[in-house]
Design a protein around this motif. Structure first.
Motif, PDB file in Angstrom:
ATOM      1  N   TRP A  22       0.807  -1.216   0.000  1.00 21.29           N
ATOM      2  CA  TRP A  22       0.000   0.000   0.000  1.00 21.29           C
ATOM      3  C   TRP A  22       0.844   1.273   0.000  1.00 21.29           C
ATOM      4  CZ3 TRP A  22      -1.584  -2.844   4.708  1.00 21.29           C
ATOM      5  CH2 TRP A  22      -0.854  -2.426   5.826  1.00 21.29           C
ATOM      6  N   ASN A  29      -6.130   5.560   3.476  1.00 18.28           N
ATOM      7  CA  ASN A  29      -6.353   4.513   4.470  1.00 18.28           C
ATOM      8  C   ASN A  29      -7.199   5.055   5.619  1.00 18.28           C
ATOM      9  OD1 ASN A  29      -4.694   2.698   3.030  1.00 18.28           O
ATOM     10  ND2 ASN A  29      -2.896   3.733   3.887  1.00 18.28           N
ATOM     11  N   VAL A  30      -8.245   4.328   5.946  1.00 18.73           N
ATOM     12  CA  VAL A  30      -9.208   4.814   6.927  1.00 18.73           C
ATOM     13  C   VAL A  30      -9.333   3.841   8.089  1.00 18.73           C
ATOM     14  CG1 VAL A  30     -11.605   5.487   7.311  1.00 18.73           C
ATOM     15  CG2 VAL A  30     -10.520   5.952   5.109  1.00 18.73           C
ATOM     16  N   TYR A  31      -9.198   4.363   9.309  1.00 14.11           N
ATOM     17  CA  TYR A  31      -9.588   3.605  10.500  1.00 14.11           C
ATOM     18  C   TYR A  31     -11.001   4.044  10.845  1.00 14.11           C
ATOM     19  CZ  TYR A  31      -4.817   1.986  11.564  1.00 14.11           C
ATOM     20  OH  TYR A  31      -3.608   1.374  11.538  1.00 14.11           O
ATOM     21  N   SER A  36     -18.420  -0.859   8.339  1.00 13.00           N
ATOM     22  CA  SER A  36     -17.996  -0.616   6.967  1.00 13.00           C
ATOM     23  C   SER A  36     -19.155  -0.697   5.986  1.00 13.00           C
ATOM     24  CB  SER A  36     -16.867  -1.563   6.574  1.00 13.00           C
ATOM     25  OG  SER A  36     -17.077  -2.835   7.099  1.00 13.00           O
ATOM     26  N   GLU A  40     -19.459   1.976   2.949  1.00 13.65           N
ATOM     27  CA  GLU A  40     -18.922   1.462   1.687  1.00 13.65           C
ATOM     28  C   GLU A  40     -19.547   2.100   0.445  1.00 13.65           C
ATOM     29  OE1 GLU A  40     -18.848  -2.761   2.130  1.00 13.65           O
ATOM     30  OE2 GLU A  40     -16.832  -2.635   2.997  1.00 13.65           O
ATOM     31  N   LYS A  53      -8.294   4.851  -4.324  1.00 12.87           N
ATOM     32  CA  LYS A  53      -8.800   3.663  -3.643  1.00 12.87           C
ATOM     33  C   LYS A  53      -8.902   3.927  -2.143  1.00 12.87           C
ATOM     34  CE  LYS A  53      -7.960  -1.293  -3.424  1.00 12.87           C
ATOM     35  NZ  LYS A  53      -7.137  -1.705  -2.303  1.00 12.87           N
ATOM     36  N   VAL A  54      -9.951   3.425  -1.514  1.00 13.14           N
ATOM     37  CA  VAL A  54     -10.116   3.618  -0.076  1.00 13.14           C
ATOM     38  C   VAL A  54      -9.958   2.278   0.634  1.00 13.14           C
ATOM     39  CG1 VAL A  54     -11.620   4.448   1.761  1.00 13.14           C
ATOM     40  CG2 VAL A  54     -11.736   5.486  -0.518  1.00 13.14           C
ATOM     41  N   ASN A  55      -8.971   2.202   1.552  1.00 15.00           N
ATOM     42  CA  ASN A  55      -8.784   0.991   2.358  1.00 15.00           C
ATOM     43  C   ASN A  55      -9.330   1.237   3.761  1.00 15.00           C
ATOM     44  OD1 ASN A  55      -7.249  -0.325   0.266  1.00 15.00           O
ATOM     45  ND2 ASN A  55      -5.585   1.074   0.821  1.00 15.00           N
ATOM     46  N   ILE A  56     -10.078   0.249   4.274  1.00 14.09           N
ATOM     47  CA  ILE A  56     -10.745   0.467   5.561  1.00 14.09           C
ATOM     48  C   ILE A  56     -10.394  -0.626   6.562  1.00 14.09           C
ATOM     49  CG2 ILE A  56     -12.986   0.712   6.695  1.00 14.09           C
ATOM     50  CD1 ILE A  56     -14.139   1.543   4.025  1.00 14.09           C
ATOM     51  N   VAL A  57     -10.124  -0.221   7.801  1.00 14.48           N
ATOM     52  CA  VAL A  57     -10.178  -1.172   8.914  1.00 14.48           C
ATOM     53  C   VAL A  57     -11.303  -0.704   9.817  1.00 14.48           C
ATOM     54  CG1 VAL A  57      -9.047  -2.153  10.915  1.00 14.48           C
ATOM     55  CG2 VAL A  57      -7.720  -1.624   8.898  1.00 14.48           C
ATOM     56  N   PHE A  58     -12.287  -1.595  10.025  1.00  7.53           N
ATOM     57  CA  PHE A  58     -13.360  -1.239  10.928  1.00  7.53           C
ATOM     58  C   PHE A  58     -13.183  -1.971  12.247  1.00  7.53           C
ATOM     59  CE2 PHE A  58     -17.118  -3.497  12.561  1.00  7.53           C
ATOM     60  CZ  PHE A  58     -17.680  -2.458  13.279  1.00  7.53           C
ATOM     61  N   PRO A  75      -0.017   3.869   8.817  1.00  6.16           N
ATOM     62  CA  PRO A  75      -0.490   4.052   7.446  1.00  6.16           C
ATOM     63  C   PRO A  75      -1.821   4.804   7.401  1.00  6.16           C
ATOM     64  CG  PRO A  75      -0.949   1.824   8.181  1.00  6.16           C
ATOM     65  CD  PRO A  75      -0.212   2.504   9.306  1.00  6.16           C
ATOM     66  N   ALA A  76      -2.455   4.987   8.565  1.00  2.90           N
ATOM     67  CA  ALA A  76      -3.798   5.558   8.559  1.00  2.90           C
ATOM     68  C   ALA A  76      -3.764   7.044   8.203  1.00  2.90           C
ATOM     69  CB  ALA A  76      -4.446   5.371   9.924  1.00  2.90           C
TER      70      ALA A  76
END
Lengths: 339, 346, 542
Positions: A22, A29-31, A36, A40, A53-58, A75-76
């Motif tokens: 990444w 990058n999203v916390y 999600s 989304e 692109k959006v990467n998510i950690v929920f 990375p957030a």
């Protein structure tokens, strides 16, 4: 033992590969403390429009701690919260940075952003009181304070007092009425509870339908969601939605928010996403899909939400409320609200 | 009253007949030995007596009380039986004392102590009563197992290959000791083994088993002197088979010449049989022109086992004199109670 | 027997033990930091209630699991009850059920609007909840029943194996000495199985202690909840870590007490005889009753909740069957597989170290590597983040010091963190399984192989490993199943866009939309079943 080394190196290399994947791409990058599947569709729209692109950690818990430990290597880029106290916690722990953006300032009224621009509200949500249609009817005169009144003995249901939504409500009561008065109020509410605090806000509405209790606390959008759920619509139809304290300070309102992390590696894209979230397209989705109140003036609430009518909201600054959080928690323990 | 009566017992496991039509009786204060090679069903019979296995049919009676008959099975815990297992089955989490009082723990404490002391004295283990089984030698463990069974005052004692894990140096001594203990305690016992030495030393009565059937029952000397079948004869100590033709009530003709019987053998004249001659019934005389040649000598102490080759056949002889290999000898059969079997159909 | 081990073995055993205990130490260290007057405030107000509830929960689950598992294990090991062949693996099935899913299903069924109460109302003409009394499933009692009904197979599995390994002659002796089968069971089988039962019960106790999702769902306030509240609510990691440390101390004390109490017993058993199924001769009606008992356990913990899930899944199939679904499943299998194999290797390493090294303290690595099991997943996640974060920062500083470009986060926020988290939590299971299997090898075998000229390493390869292969297999499978179900650590430690089936299902369960997560739940369960069936087959064969 040889095999284990091979295995370990395979694992390690695949991990490293995924770790470096990444870096340096068009992405954010999203916390997220928000589930999600709620966000989304919005993120998909964003990617569609910008190609980012959006990467998510929920996770419901622990993201702030993760951010804290990762420090400058994190990375957030963004943190999405569901409650003012989390947003304030981010600021207090010095994990976020201010954002100067005309778009954000234009979209979000001043009362819904941090004076130092470290957090921004995206939606507001109302802490309503639901009442039984059959047994109580609409309660336009109701104040939160009345819930401690003996006339509600054995008739109140709520989720855990420690839930951030309730903590924020109690904090706002502390700001309005003082600590001692609020403690007395909590004791009164506890004495009126029909059952031990449990479940989520929807469960309380269900309990009203089932006759366990007549009154419950709940956020406004849950009613909207229940009305649109085949199974739960019957619960929702058993209650009236009430906006307490209309005659005085107004109904308690919380926010869902967004902040830019201190060491955001994709800062430009992240700000782009923040602006997108505060703008018409996203605000509309929040309003239509999730029945929340958009912060951007001029974006219409959903038809259903507007059918509940205009209301006066409590104007205590959100930061004040967040400040009372530890006191609220302490009072909850003292009266053993959940036990 | 008989201590144990087994009549027509059948037993099967997984559809296979393990025991068929077994009958045997044991008198009071008698020790019965079930002798046979492994897989002959002797342990199965023991477990059937104990009630640890169901019977297909037949009857078992202990001290005049029926414990098994068609449609009735007395559970093992109500049979008053003491059993000594091959691995002794001492409870590893209990001391010697706790093991010994295990079966009598419903008695008053004082009586328990008294009886435990009595049996531990009997087996000579009083000093070790606080030890755990894994701190004891094999022989000591064995004696604990016996003490435990005796303390229970069983009507019948069952011993499953009890000496197989004991050092051969002390085995015979231990057998004598335990026989004495059982006799002193006045307990009838059934004992299973595959070793004839143990059987002879321990038993009052011997039952030889083969393939789930009792072949012959009697006192050890009866079985030794008058085996009913070749199997019994071989099992109780090998010997030499020779063709023999009957001359009269007391004499037969063999390749070793005329053999004289001390007892009338009641076989019809002029018929051919196989005569079974034990090694000690052949006498050897050194003779340079003798027909036999010594092929090997095994020194046994008081006597020697001498293998003699004579006309294609090797004879096993046991004699007191000393011979050397390649020596020429004469063979003669001493007069004894002859053992004659029908000719084996080829 | 003392064996001189190579230095690399000694150091790697200690290194692994220390590595796995590091997150725990990190938490304890946090716990030793001053937490202001918050901790005192908690002690003055709610702490005793939390402790009270926790003790009741653990005792309740322990006693109930014992009552469920021990009779079942005994029947399976000793008698020929109808359907024995199916029952002996069916009784393991509840292990595959995550407790929070079962809790969700029974709540659906037993609460006011559920079918049970609806039927009762129809029959008796009641109107509202105030007209009658019905036990509230969202209570301490409900939590005890649900947790016990999915955790009892741990005890069943260990107890049954232990019963099967007991020499038949011991039971026969006891019976011949005038004891009924029940008395013989209580006096002989039970005490001899005590080590296995103790291990089983402590596994259950620790799982219960660490559970958050179920007790939270049932609104039972336990210490885990207290940890969570202080950490999330008051934002005090120090106070949360303090409570965790106290929990840890209690667990360690309990384990030590158990070990101490049986220090004198050294049991190497020979197994004699084969007619085990005849050991307990029961009348037909007794056999049917025993079978009914066992089947009702299977129904409670598996058949019923599983059928409900299947029903939900068919109702919402099109919503649930998506492309992501396969991706999540593969993620889950990969992680669980890697963790299971690594945990087993670690367990063999430290287990054999303990046996072979035979010096004071040689069992410490094994104990250390098991400590993490008692730490609730959420707290543990922080315990992982602390050392991993430190490692990442040091590495980056080092690289930058030499003028390079730092590689970023290599450990935290990657799969490595997740794998480490699972290992810290679940190595205890593998260590337990492998260790009990190592303990069964008589020391004489070591002496024999050493005198036959084998070096320790060769002896391990040729003698120990083949003999403990069954135990290792059990270890791999148990860890695999647990890793598939693990939730709280996965939620916090996982990389971006990474879902396991458990995190995916939890989204729905936490929102009481269990119907939508049913398909994923079924996959978790079905995949958990495969190893269970293999496991029971292999136990049968031996």
């Amino acid at each position: 033992m040889k095999k284990s080394f091979i295995l370990a190196s395979v694992v390690l290399s695949s991990v490293l590969a995924s770790a470096s994947s990444w870096a340096a791409k068009e992405e954010v990058n999203v916390y997220s403390y928000r589930q999600s599947f709620l966000i989304e569709p919005i993120m998909a729209k964003f990617t569609e429009e910008t190609g980012v692109k959006v990467n998510i950690v929920f996770a419901k818990d622990g993201l702030i701690e993760r951010l804290e430990r990762e420090g400058k290597l994190s990375p957030a880029d963004l943190v999405l919260t569901t409650d003012i106290s989390r947003s304030v916690e981010l600021v207090e722990k010095d994990l976020v940075q201010p954002v100067q953006s005309e778009a954000l300032e234009g979209n979000i009224p001043a009362q819904y952003r941090d004076p130092a621009d470290q957090w921004f509200a995206l939606t507001t949500r109302v802490r309503n009181v639901y009442s039984s249609k059959d047994r109580l009817g609409k309660q336009p005169e109701l104040n939160y304070e009345d819930l401690a009144d003996a006339k509600f003995k054995g008739k109140i249901c709520t989720r855990s007092g420690k839930h951030p939504y309730n903590v924020a409500l109690i904090s706002s009561m502390i700001v309005a009425n003082g600590e001692a008065e609020t403690k007395k109020w909590l004791e009164g509410v506890k004495a009126n509870l029909a059952r031990k605090p449990q479940g989520n806000d929807r469960d309380q509405v269900k309990a009203i339908k089932e006759g366990f209790c007549d009154v419950s606390l709940g956020n406004n959008y849950y009613l909207g969601k229940m009305l649109n759920d085949e199974k739960q619509v019957a619960w929702a139809n058993a209650v009236e939605i009430n906006f307490p304290n209309q005659a005085n300070r107004g109904t308690h309102v919380n926010i869902s928010g967004v902040s830019l992390t201190k060491f955001a590696p994709n800062k430009d894209n992240a700000v782009k996403l923040m602006e997108f979230l505060s703008d018409d397209t996203a605000q509309k989705i929040y309003a239509e899909v999730n029945f929340e109140y958009p912060v951007k003036p001029g974006v219409a609430v959903s038809e259903l939400v507007s059918s509940w009518g205009e209301f006066k909201s409590d104007t205590i600054p959100l930061a004040e409320i967040a400040k009372q959080r530890p006191v609220a928690l302490k009072l909850l323990d003292e009266v053993k609200f959940d036990l | 009253m008989s201590a144990l009566v087994i009549s027509n017992v059948h037993c099967s496991y997984n559809g296979l007949d393990i025991l068929s039509d077994m009958s045997v009786t044991l008198e009071e204060n008698e020790i019965l030995c079930l002798l046979g090679s492994s897989g002959c069903g002797k342990t199965t019979l023991l477990k059937a007596i104990a009630g640890l296995l169901p019977l297909k049919s037949g009857e078992v009676m202990i001290n005049g009380k029926v414990v098994n008959k068609t449609g009735f099975h007395l559970p093992p815990e109500q049979r008053k039986i003491g059993m000594i297992f091959q691995d002794y089955a001492l409870f590893p989490h209990m001391t010697v004392m706790d093991n010994v009082v295990f079966g009598i723990d419903e008695l008053p404490k004082k009586e328990q102590q008294q009886r435990a002391k009595q049996v531990l004295d009997l087996v000579n283990l009083s000093e070790l009563s606080e030890r755990y089984p894994h701190q004891l030698s094999g022989g000591q463990q064995q004696r604990v197992a016996i003490a435990r069974a005796l303390a229970y005052q069983p009507d019948l004692m069952l011993l499953d290959e009890p000496f197989s894990n004991i050092d051969s140096q002390v085995r015979l001594k231990l057998i004598a000791e335990i026989r004495q203990i059982l006799k002193k305690a006045g307990v009838s016992a059934v004992f299973v083994t595959h070793s004839k030495e143990e059987a002879f030393a321990f038993a009052d009565k011997l039952a030889v088993l083969d393939q789930g059937k009792i072949v012959q029952v009697g006192t050890p000397d009866q079985l030794y002197l008058r085996p009913a079948t070749r199997f019994v004869a071989d099992f109780l100590g090998g010997g030499n088979y020779l063709p023999a033709t009957v001359i009269d009530e007391h004499h037969v003709n063999t390749p070793l010449g005329r053999v004289c019987s001390t007892v009338a053998h009641h076989k019809s004249d002029a018929t051919s049989y196989d005569i079974f001659i034990r090694p000690q019934q052949i006498s050897l005389t050194a003779n340079d022109t003798g027909a036999g040649v010594v092929s090997d000598v095994q020194f046994l102490g008081a006597s020697s086992k001498v293998y003699v080759k004579l006309a294609q056949q090797e004879f096993e002889c046991q004699v007191a004199q000393h011979f050397t290999a390649q020596q020429a000898v004469d063979l003669a059969v001493m007069p004894h109670e002859l053992i004659l079997f029908d000719k084996q159909s080829a | 027997m003392y064996s001189r081990l190579s230095l690399s073995w000694i150091t790697s055993s200690w290194a692994i033990g220390l590595l796995l205990v590091f997150p725990v130490i990190a938490i304890i260290y946090q716990g030793l930091q001053p937490a202001g007057d918050l901790f005192q405030h908690l002690m003055d107000t709610v702490m005793w209630d939390y402790i009270h509830n926790t003790v009741l929960l653990i005792l309740g689950v322990g006693v109930l699991s014992f009552m469920m598992a021990i009779p079942a294990a005994w029947f399976m090991a000793m008698c020929d009850i109808p359907g024995r062949k199916y029952l002996q693996w069916a009784l393991m099935l509840p292990l595959a059920m995550p407790a929070y899913i079962v809790a969700g299903i029974y709540t659906e069924l037993l609460d006011f609007a559920g079918p049970v109460q609806s039927v009762l109302r129809d029959v008796f003409g009641w109107q509202t909840a105030r007209d009658y009394w019905f036990p509230n499933i969202r209570s301490l009692g409900g939590a005890i029943v649900i947790i016990a009904s999915v955790l009892f197979p741990y005890l069943y599995l260990l107890a049954r194996t232990s019963f099967l390994e007991q020499s038949v002659t011991l039971m026969q002796s006891a019976q011949l000495l005038g004891k009924t089968p029940l008395q013989a069971f209580c006096r002989i089988s039970l005490p001899l199985a005590r080590p296995a039962i103790a291990v089983g019960l402590s596994l259950i106790a620790m799982e219960t202690l660490a559970d958050f999702a179920t007790v939270n769902f049932f609104a039972v306030n336990t210490l885990t909840r207290a940890v969570f509240d202080t950490w999330q609510g008051y934002g005090s990691l120090h106070a949360a870590a303090k409570i965790s440390t106290l929990m840890l101390v209690v667990v360690v004390m309990l384990l030590a007490l158990e070990r101490f109490s049986r220090r004198k017993q050294k049991v190497f058993q020979k197994n004699m005889g084969q007619e085990r199924a005849h050991l307990l001769l029961m009348k037909p009606w007794q056999q049917w009753l025993a079978a009914l008992f066992c089947w009702s356990l299977v129904t409670l913990g598996f058949i019923f909740p599983f059928s409900m899930l299947v029903y939900f899944a068919t109702q919402y199939f099109t919503d649930s069957w998506t492309a992501e679904f396969i991706e999540f499943s593969l993620n889950t299998f990969f992680i669980a597989g890697v963790v299971a194999v690594l945990a087993c290797i670690i367990a063999i390493l430290v287990g054999l170290f303990r046996r072979l090294h035979m010096q004071r303290g040689s069992d410490i690595p094994a104990r250390l590597s098991s400590m993490g099991y008692a730490v609730p997943g959420t707290v543990l996640a922080i315990g992982i983040l602390i050392p991993f974060g430190w490692l990442d920062h040091s590495l980056n500083d080092l690289v930058e010091h030499f003028g390079g470009q730092g590689p970023g986060l290599l450990f935290s926020g990657t799969m490595l963190a997740l794998i480490a988290g699972y290992l810290v939590r679940f190595t205890a299971i593998a260590v337990g399984a492998v260790e009990s299997s190592i303990n069964k090898i008589p020391p004489s075998l070591d002496m024999v192989s050493r005198t036959l000229g084998h070096s320790p390493v060769k002896m391990v390869r040729k003698v120990h490993i083949p003999l403990i292969s069954k135990g290792c297999f059990t270890a791999v499978l148990l860890v695999f199943i647990e890793s598939m179900k693990e939730l709280p650590a996965a939620l916090i430690l996982r990389p971006f866009n990474f879902e396991t089936l458990a995190t995916y299902v939890y989204q729905f369960v936490s929102d009481e939309m269990i119907e939508h997560g049913a398909l994923a739940a079924i996959v978790i369960i079905l995949v958990g079943l495969v190893p269970l069936i293999i496991l029971s087959r292999s136990i049968e064969r031996h």
